[in-house]
Design a protein around this motif. Structure first.
Motif, mmCIF file in Angstrom:
data_model
loop_
_atom_site.group_PDB
_atom_site.id
_atom_site.type_symbol
_atom_site.label_atom_id
_atom_site.label_comp_id
_atom_site.label_asym_id
_atom_site.label_seq_id
_atom_site.Cartn_x
_atom_site.Cartn_y
_atom_site.Cartn_z
ATOM 1 N N GLY A 27 0.826 -1.214 0.000
ATOM 2 C CA GLY A 27 0.000 0.000 0.000
ATOM 3 C C GLY A 27 0.859 1.263 0.000
ATOM 4 N N ALA A 28 1.958 1.260 0.768
ATOM 5 C CA ALA A 28 2.843 2.418 0.812
ATOM 6 C C ALA A 28 3.506 2.643 -0.541
ATOM 7 C CB ALA A 28 3.899 2.231 1.901
ATOM 8 N N LEU A 29 3.929 1.565 -1.195
ATOM 9 C CA LEU A 29 4.521 1.700 -2.529
ATOM 10 C C LEU A 29 3.486 2.236 -3.524
ATOM 11 C CD1 LEU A 29 6.628 -1.604 -2.798
ATOM 12 C CD2 LEU A 29 7.494 0.736 -2.510
ATOM 13 N N GLN A 30 2.262 1.754 -3.400
ATOM 14 C CA GLN A 30 1.205 2.215 -4.306
ATOM 15 C C GLN A 30 0.951 3.710 -4.122
ATOM 16 O OE1 GLN A 30 -0.160 0.325 -6.575
ATOM 17 N NE2 GLN A 30 -1.828 1.638 -7.296
ATOM 18 N N HIS A 31 0.885 4.161 -2.865
ATOM 19 C CA HIS A 31 0.625 5.579 -2.589
ATOM 20 C C HIS A 31 1.755 6.464 -3.108
ATOM 21 C CE1 HIS A 31 -1.873 4.048 1.072
ATOM 22 N NE2 HIS A 31 -2.547 3.952 -0.076
ATOM 23 N N THR A 32 2.974 6.081 -2.814
ATOM 24 C CA THR A 32 4.102 6.928 -3.213
ATOM 25 C C THR A 32 4.299 6.928 -4.734
ATOM 26 O OG1 THR A 32 5.582 5.049 -2.753
ATOM 27 C CG2 THR A 32 5.327 6.704 -1.018
ATOM 28 N N ARG A 33 4.001 5.824 -5.369
ATOM 29 C CA ARG A 33 4.084 5.784 -6.843
ATOM 30 C C ARG A 33 3.043 6.713 -7.466
ATOM 31 N NH1 ARG A 33 2.559 0.882 -8.786
ATOM 32 N NH2 ARG A 33 3.566 1.184 -10.817
ATOM 33 N N GLU A 34 1.878 6.729 -6.854
ATOM 34 C CA GLU A 34 0.834 7.633 -7.357
ATOM 35 C C GLU A 34 1.266 9.087 -7.186
ATOM 36 O OE1 GLU A 34 -2.606 6.563 -5.135
ATOM 37 O OE2 GLU A 34 -3.043 4.770 -6.348
ATOM 38 N N ASN A 35 1.838 9.387 -6.009
ATOM 39 C CA ASN A 35 2.292 10.753 -5.764
ATOM 40 C C ASN A 35 3.423 11.147 -6.712
ATOM 41 O OD1 ASN A 35 0.458 10.925 -3.660
ATOM 42 N ND2 ASN A 35 1.975 10.403 -2.081
ATOM 43 N N ALA A 36 4.234 10.162 -7.093
ATOM 44 C CA ALA A 36 5.348 10.432 -8.007
ATOM 45 C C ALA A 36 4.915 10.360 -9.479
ATOM 46 C CB ALA A 36 6.471 9.438 -7.757
ATOM 47 N N ARG A 37 3.656 10.032 -9.709
ATOM 48 C CA ARG A 37 3.141 9.832 -11.076
ATOM 49 C C ARG A 37 4.042 8.841 -11.842
ATOM 50 N NH1 ARG A 37 2.048 15.085 -9.711
ATOM 51 N NH2 ARG A 37 -0.112 15.790 -10.081
ATOM 52 N N ASP A 38 4.307 7.720 -11.155
ATOM 53 C CA ASP A 38 5.222 6.704 -11.692
ATOM 54 C C ASP A 38 4.535 5.335 -11.640
ATOM 55 O OD1 ASP A 38 7.519 5.522 -12.673
ATOM 56 O OD2 ASP A 38 8.570 5.501 -10.755
ATOM 57 N N MET A 39 3.378 5.252 -12.305
ATOM 58 C CA MET A 39 2.548 4.067 -12.176
ATOM 59 C C MET A 39 2.838 2.990 -13.238
ATOM 60 S SD MET A 39 0.732 4.609 -9.543
ATOM 61 C CE MET A 39 -0.524 3.348 -9.703
ATOM 62 N N ILE A 40 3.706 3.273 -14.180
ATOM 63 C CA ILE A 40 3.915 2.325 -15.278
ATOM 64 C C ILE A 40 5.068 1.365 -14.982
ATOM 65 C CG2 ILE A 40 4.514 2.092 -17.705
ATOM 66 C CD1 ILE A 40 3.119 4.745 -18.209
ATOM 67 N N ARG A 41 6.225 1.911 -14.648
ATOM 68 C CA ARG A 41 7.392 1.034 -14.464
ATOM 69 C C ARG A 41 7.296 0.284 -13.130
ATOM 70 N NH1 ARG A 41 12.618 4.350 -12.405
ATOM 71 N NH2 ARG A 41 11.565 5.825 -11.002
ATOM 72 N N PRO A 42 7.895 -0.906 -13.065
ATOM 73 C CA PRO A 42 7.882 -1.670 -11.807
ATOM 74 C C PRO A 42 8.817 -1.051 -10.777
ATOM 75 C CG PRO A 42 9.247 -2.786 -13.425
ATOM 76 C CD PRO A 42 8.602 -1.630 -14.141
#
Length: 242
Positions: A27-42
């Protein structure tokens, strides 16, 4: 070695606590990826997780679990370097440590690694999460822990073999000493036995000679008796006729 094993057990205990919060970590990785607008790369590197926490983490829960992951990775890296100083190593043990160091490198691509049975961290993810986003990052710690436990097992085997060869060599010499004693005793008794046989042989020769002399004596007596029987007068010794 005992100190290194104790440090490894301590890291394993920390990882068990972290493992119980795997959904919080995802969940933390999901939230921070969303904030970073980095949802495509693993999520493929440790430095990527560090960047998410430093620049895109907005709540204490996410920060706590991401920090816990990074601290365990740091502890494993320190232990890896410490193990190099504990034992000179062989090609096998050095290869294991090299793999650990590579996996724990902040720039190493983790996207293709997967922890296998008995670990089930990947099974707790959805197919999309496991394949495209988090399969590698959740597999990192259990794979490194397995490698370090393998290193400890190999090193202890080497130490046991060295002790076995050292103690086995002295034990072999001790076992041989009592066995050599009868041989030495036999060797020392051999001259006496030969001397005894010589005595027997000499005695036999003497017996043969005595028996031969007795036979000659009896023959002479018989000849004398025959001569007396042929003579009309009494027998007189030769050279003493009146």
């Amino acid at each position: 070695m005992n100190e290194a094993k104790e440090a490894l057990r301590h890291i394993e205990q920390k990882y068990k606590l972290f493992l119980q919060q795997q959904f919080t970590f995802i969940g933390a990785l999901q939230h921070t990826r969303e904030n970073a607008r980095d949802m495509i790369r693993p999520v493929a590197t440790i430095s990527q997780v560090q960047s998410y926490m430093d620049h895109h983490c907005n709540n204490a829960t996410d920060r706590r679990i991401l920090t816990m992951f990074l601290n365990i990775c740091s502890d494993l890296s320190k232990l890896c370097h410490k193990l190099e100083t504990v034992h000179p190593g062989t090609s096998v043990t050095n290869g294991i440590l090299d793999r650990c160091k590579l996996l724990l490198s902040h720039s190493n691509d983790l996207s293709t690694i997967r922890a296998k049975y008995p670990h089930d961290v990947v099974n707790h993810l959805s197919c999309d999460e496991a394949k495209n986003h988090y399969g590698g990052v959740v597999s990192l710690i259990p794979i490194v822990l397995d490698c370090m436990k393998e290193w400890v097992a190999h090193t202890e085997k080497l130490s046991q073999r060295m002790l076995y060869h050292v103690s086995g060599g002295s034990a072999t010499s001790e076992r041989r000493s009592p066995q050599d004693a009868p041989a030495r005793a036999t060797t020392s008794q051999t001259p006496h036995s030969g001397h005894f046989e010589t005595q027997i042989s000499t005695s036999n020769k003497d017996n043969v000679q005595v028996q031969g002399n007795e036979h000659v004596r009896k023959k002479n007596l018989n000849d004398m008796a025959k001569h007396n029987g042929k003579c009309k007068g009494p027998w007189k010794p030769p050279g003493r006729h009146a």
